[in-house]
Design an enzyme around this catalytic site. Sequence first.
Site, short mmCIF file in Angstrom:
data_model
loop_
_atom_site.label_atom_id
_atom_site.label_comp_id
_atom_site.label_asym_id
_atom_site.label_seq_id
_atom_site.Cartn_x
_atom_site.Cartn_y
_atom_site.Cartn_z
N HIS A 1 -3.27 7.17 6.82
CA HIS A 1 -2.20 7.99 6.24
C HIS A 1 -2.76 9.32 5.71
CE1 HIS A 1 1.83 6.35 6.03
NE2 HIS A 1 1.43 5.17 5.64
N GLY B 1 0.84 -1.19 0.00
CA GLY B 1 0.00 0.00 0.00
C GLY B 1 0.88 1.24 0.00
N GLN C 1 3.17 9.92 1.16
CA GLN C 1 4.45 9.19 1.23
C GLN C 1 5.37 9.46 0.05
OE1 GLN C 1 2.44 5.23 2.22
NE2 GLN C 1 4.33 5.13 3.38
N CYS D 1 5.61 0.16 7.75
CA CYS D 1 5.25 1.26 6.85
C CYS D 1 6.49 1.63 6.04
CB CYS D 1 4.78 2.46 7.68
SG CYS D 1 4.35 3.89 6.69
N LEU D 2 6.31 1.85 4.75
CA LEU D 2 7.45 2.20 3.89
C LEU D 2 8.14 3.48 4.36
CD1 LEU D 2 5.97 1.48 0.34
CD2 LEU D 2 7.59 0.06 1.62
N HIS E 1 -4.77 1.21 7.46
CA HIS E 1 -3.45 1.85 7.44
C HIS E 1 -3.42 2.99 6.40
CE1 HIS E 1 1.12 1.45 7.85
NE2 HIS E 1 0.99 2.21 6.77
N GLU E 2 -3.90 2.70 5.19
CA GLU E 2 -3.80 3.68 4.10
C GLU E 2 -4.80 4.83 4.26
OE1 GLU E 2 -1.18 3.61 2.41
OE2 GLU E 2 -0.64 1.57 3.00
NI NI Z 1 2.37 3.30 5.68
#
Ligand code: NI
Length: 171
Positions: A139, A46, A51, A93-94, A135-136
């Site tokens: 964000h 995701g 991000q 998380c990236l 999660h997304e």
């Molecule tokens: Ni994330």
Amino acid sequence: MIYPIVKFGDPVLEREAANVTEFDTPELHKLIEDMFESMYAAKGVGLAAPQIGIGKKISVIDVSNGQKPEDKLVLINPTILRVEGKQVGEEGCLSIPGFREQVRRGNRVTIRAQDAKGEFYEKTGEDLLARAFQHETEHLDGRLYILHISALKRDLMKRKIKKMQRAGDWG
Ligand code: NI
């Protein structure tokens, strides 16, 4: 085009993103394509627009890692409609590379969102997809998964990140 992933510490990650109001434009289609490309390059399931430094309410998800085209999802201006059941599992998380923590989430989650053409849709996901929906969507509200771990663990993580920032290993 592959964008570099913005890391924890950049304020864009902790600000609420702006609603998307223009749909089906070449710019929006290109951005979504680039978001999928950037997500696959980073080996994530995701990715939210903040991000890659873009404060707009757009997230992409593919829990199949590019294996199943029907799993490619675009969430624009998403909201969570329903959360049912519970799951506890590792989440990362990236934007916070190198860290993973146990996070409690709903096990069956229904979202309402718009697609690239502006059409509203609802979708229910379970397990990993339910986790990704939460999660997304968070964000885009400027919320990171570390808000769901204990203050003690979060402070420890932030201290480790500060150390890496000072050493120039964070970016
Ligand atoms: Ni994330």
